[in-house]
Motif scaffolding. Sequence first.
Motif, PDB file in Angstrom:
ATOM      1  N   LEU A  32      -6.406  -3.002   8.824  1.00 32.58           N
ATOM      2  CA  LEU A  32      -5.477  -3.918   8.768  1.00 32.58           C
ATOM      3  C   LEU A  32      -4.440  -3.975   9.703  1.00 32.58           C
ATOM      4  O   LEU A  32      -3.459  -3.340   9.779  1.00 32.58           O
ATOM      5  CB  LEU A  32      -4.776  -3.416   7.538  1.00 32.58           C
ATOM      6  N   ASP A  56      -7.060  -2.782   0.188  1.00 31.93           N
ATOM      7  CA  ASP A  56      -6.406  -2.694   1.350  1.00 31.93           C
ATOM      8  C   ASP A  56      -5.810  -1.203   1.273  1.00 31.93           C
ATOM      9  O   ASP A  56      -5.678  -0.573   2.662  1.00 31.93           O
ATOM     10  CB  ASP A  56      -5.047  -3.681   1.173  1.00 31.93           C
ATOM     11  N   TRP A 105      -6.332   1.068   4.556  1.00 35.91           N
ATOM     12  CA  TRP A 105      -4.951   1.343   5.257  1.00 35.91           C
ATOM     13  C   TRP A 105      -5.478   2.898   5.435  1.00 35.91           C
ATOM     14  O   TRP A 105      -5.094   3.559   6.662  1.00 35.91           O
ATOM     15  CB  TRP A 105      -4.038   1.056   4.298  1.00 35.91           C
TER      16      TRP A 105
END
Length: 186
Positions: free
Chosen positions: A7, A50, A54
Motif C-alpha cells: 500500500l 488492505d 498494511w
Amino acid sequence: MLRRRGLPEKSFPSYAYLPGRQPHPVRDPAGHSYNSEAMPLAAGASLDSDIFLWGLDLFNHGYYWEAHEAWEGLWQVADRGAPLRTLFKGLILLSAAGVKIREGKQAAAMRHAGRAATLLRRLNTADHTFERALGMSLPVLAEHAEAAARLPAALQATALGQPQPVFDFILGPRRGERPISSQQNR
C-alpha cells in the motif's frame, strides 16, 4: 534488501513504537495514532484485505508493534479454530519477537519467535494460499523466526523511533502477485 510496499499510498506512522521509550501510539495524546483510525476495523479476515497488506508493509519496514496491531484486528474477527486465525496469531507473535529484538530482550524474543514457529508449523500448507500471501512456505517462515530469535540482528544505533527491520526476510506476495481470497481458510 528491497522492501517494496503493498500500500504505497499509505504513510507510515511518525515513529516505530517501542514500549516505554515513546508515547503509547493510541493511549497517549502524543501518540502517533491517538484519536485516529489508521485503518478501518476489519469486517472480515482476509489475506487480500488492505489491513493484511498494511500489516505486511509495517512488518517489512520495522514497525513491529504497529504490524501486531494491524494483524490483531484480523485475528479478532477470524473464525475460532480456523487456519487463518492461527496464521494471524503466528504473525502477531513474530511481530512481538521483532519488538523484543529491538528492545534487546533476547529471552522474550526467543519465546515469541518459538511460539510463532510452533503455530506456523501446525498449519496445513497443501493449498499454498498462505505461501502465496507471505511469499514463502510456512515451514520456511518458522525456520526464519527461530533463527532470528537465536541470532538476533546486529542492531545499528538509530534515532529514537526510527524503524529498524531486524529480520533478514521480507513477507508478501512475489512481484506481480496479489494474495488470492482467503475465505476458504476461514
